[in-house]
Design an enzyme around this catalytic site. Structure first.
Site, mmCIF file in Angstrom:
data_model
loop_
_atom_site.group_PDB
_atom_site.id
_atom_site.type_symbol
_atom_site.label_atom_id
_atom_site.label_comp_id
_atom_site.label_asym_id
_atom_site.label_seq_id
_atom_site.Cartn_x
_atom_site.Cartn_y
_atom_site.Cartn_z
ATOM 1 N N PRO A 18 9.608 19.361 13.290
ATOM 2 C CA PRO A 18 10.814 18.682 12.701
ATOM 3 C C PRO A 18 10.505 18.739 11.224
ATOM 4 O O PRO A 18 11.431 18.512 10.480
ATOM 5 C CB PRO A 18 11.122 17.341 13.239
ATOM 6 N N GLU A 19 9.239 18.641 10.859
ATOM 7 C CA GLU A 19 8.974 18.437 9.487
ATOM 8 C C GLU A 19 8.344 19.617 8.820
ATOM 9 O O GLU A 19 7.600 20.497 9.453
ATOM 10 C CB GLU A 19 7.923 17.325 9.170
ATOM 11 N N GLN A 26 -5.112 21.017 20.360
ATOM 12 C CA GLN A 26 -5.855 20.367 19.544
ATOM 13 C C GLN A 26 -5.799 18.978 20.304
ATOM 14 O O GLN A 26 -6.639 17.983 19.930
ATOM 15 C CB GLN A 26 -5.640 20.116 18.062
ATOM 16 N N THR A 70 1.806 20.836 15.038
ATOM 17 C CA THR A 70 0.572 20.467 14.498
ATOM 18 C C THR A 70 0.942 20.513 12.718
ATOM 19 O O THR A 70 1.560 21.326 12.205
ATOM 20 C CB THR A 70 -0.589 21.679 14.590
ATOM 21 N N HIS A 110 -10.503 20.547 21.025
ATOM 22 C CA HIS A 110 -10.945 19.187 20.913
ATOM 23 C C HIS A 110 -11.345 18.199 22.330
ATOM 24 O O HIS A 110 -11.908 17.104 22.058
ATOM 25 C CB HIS A 110 -10.161 18.286 20.165
HETATM 26 N N1 APR Z 1 8.023 18.179 18.126
HETATM 27 C C1 APR Z 1 7.219 19.007 17.257
HETATM 28 N N2 APR Z 1 6.265 18.577 16.051
HETATM 29 C C2 APR Z 1 6.380 17.223 15.931
HETATM 30 C C3 APR Z 1 7.179 16.319 16.633
HETATM 31 C C4 APR Z 1 8.013 16.962 17.778
HETATM 32 N N3 APR Z 1 8.804 16.083 18.503
HETATM 33 N N4 APR Z 1 6.821 14.970 16.289
HETATM 34 C C5 APR Z 1 6.272 15.131 15.471
HETATM 35 N N5 APR Z 1 5.676 16.661 15.160
HETATM 36 C C6 APR Z 1 4.737 16.980 14.099
HETATM 37 C C7 APR Z 1 4.568 16.459 12.887
HETATM 38 O O1 APR Z 1 5.780 16.652 11.934
HETATM 39 C C8 APR Z 1 3.345 16.792 12.252
HETATM 40 O O2 APR Z 1 3.348 18.235 11.534
HETATM 41 O O3 APR Z 1 3.465 17.018 14.649
HETATM 42 C C9 APR Z 1 2.811 17.172 13.639
HETATM 43 C C10 APR Z 1 1.542 16.289 13.960
HETATM 44 O O4 APR Z 1 0.305 16.262 13.127
HETATM 45 P P1 APR Z 1 -0.866 15.461 13.100
HETATM 46 O O5 APR Z 1 -0.764 14.130 13.531
HETATM 47 O O6 APR Z 1 -1.593 15.714 11.898
HETATM 48 O O7 APR Z 1 -1.560 15.998 14.530
HETATM 49 P P2 APR Z 1 -2.364 17.391 14.658
HETATM 50 O O8 APR Z 1 -1.893 18.542 13.694
HETATM 51 O O9 APR Z 1 -2.608 17.734 16.070
HETATM 52 O O10 APR Z 1 -3.969 17.007 14.188
HETATM 53 C C11 APR Z 1 -5.124 17.631 14.364
HETATM 54 O O11 APR Z 1 -6.495 15.750 13.766
HETATM 55 O O12 APR Z 1 -6.393 13.477 14.242
HETATM 56 C C12 APR Z 1 -6.931 14.627 14.476
HETATM 57 O O13 APR Z 1 -8.226 15.137 16.451
HETATM 58 C C13 APR Z 1 -7.098 14.921 15.786
HETATM 59 O O14 APR Z 1 -6.290 16.885 17.149
HETATM 60 C C14 APR Z 1 -5.947 16.224 15.976
HETATM 61 C C15 APR Z 1 -6.237 16.697 14.681
#
Ligand code: APR
Length: 246
Positions: A217-218, A102, A191, A120
């Site tokens: 991590p969450e 994504q 994600t 994306h």
């Molecule tokens: N390793 C693994 N996961 C991590 C780390 C890490 N070091 N640091 C943070 N995370 C996790 C967070 O806990 C969270 O669950 O990554 C995730 C990021 O979530 P989002 O910010 O919601 O990103 P994503 O899931 O990619 O969002 C999808 O939303 O904002 C739009 O277009 C954007 O492509 C993106 C889409």
């Protein structure tokens, strides 16, 4: 190595087809700011609807172009991390390994992943606003200001990313869904699982009988359907998870 990583490694042993869904978390350790993080400082006063929609772009092309020019600089300065590299190296280990991301930062490709779906788009790509077919992969550094005109049709050019309210490329989405349906293991990395349709892919894989392994991590909503849930950072978990030697 944590118990969860050891269990997940066993589930990967013997897998032939692996699909990997990644999100912003895999680029966290590369220092790529998330969409939310980029709405700070000077840019905090603007609404995402002004910066990341076609309407916003048409209303003020130079504002949106400046924001993307700045974000491209940040992405350009970032380097792929050990998580991206472990996924690229793992392509050689399985009959088929496909990364469905994504992220628009292009770091999977820079790490060497070749079998990649960028759901994306890619922030380094420039396309024609009127979709005349013009697309350019590494746009030259352009001075902030008005976006250039399409060399083919004279319309504005715009970043080659999916903006709010836009459909994903149907071919890319079909490819991703087919990978989810046919993989033995789906790895879900970094994600939150909140943004559809990408967030629906792990459930599709699970319904089709795949093992689903999450790395984050969450806690997230995707944990419920995971066969194995690994709590940790992508750059720390993926190398021991994917390296071949025991
Ligand atoms: N390793 C693994 N996961 C991590 C780390 C890490 N070091 N640091 C943070 N995370 C996790 C967070 O806990 C969270 O669950 O990554 C995730 C990021 O979530 P989002 O910010 O919601 O990103 P994503 O899931 O990619 O969002 C999808 O939303 O904002 C739009 O277009 C954007 O492509 C993106 C889409």
């Amino acid at each position: 190595m944590s118990d969860a990583i050891a269990i997940a490694r066993r589930r990967l042993t013997g897998a032939r087809r692996v699909a990997v869904l990644t999100g912003a978390g895999i680029s966290a350790e590369s220092g790529v700011p998330t969409f939310r993080d980029t709405q700070t400082g000077l840019w905090a006063q603007f609404d995402p609807m002004q910066l990341a929609t076609e309407e916003g772009f048409r209303a003020d092309p130079s504002l949106v172009w400046r924001w993307y020019a700045w974000r491209r600089t940040l992405v350009d300065q970032a380097q792929p991390n050990a998580g991206h590299r472990a996924l690229a190296a793992a392509e050689a280990r399985f009959e088929r390994l496909r990364v469905i991301t994504q992220n628009v930062d292009g770091l999977h490709a820079r790490a060497g992943s070749t079998n990649l779906i960028e759901l994306h788009g890619n922030i380094m790509r420039t396309i024609c606003l009127e979709r005349c077919g013009f697309s350019q992969d590494s746009p030259a550094r352009l001075a902030p200001g008005e976006p250039p005109r399409c060399p083919r049709c004279g319309a504005w050019v715009r970043p080659g990313v999916v903006w709010f309210g836009e459909m994903l490329d149907p071919a890319a989405l079909d490819d991703a869904a087919a990978e989810a349906q046919s993989c033995d293991v789906m790895l879900v990395v970094g994600t939150s699982g909140l943004v559809y349709p990408a967030a629906g892919l792990p459930a599709g894989a699970r319904r089709a009988g795949a093992v689903v392994i999450t790395v984050n991590p969450e806690p997230t909503d995707l944990d419920e359907l995971a066969t194995v849930c690994i709590r940790g950072k992508a750059a720390e978990v993926l190398p021991p998870l994917l390296e071949a030697a025991y």
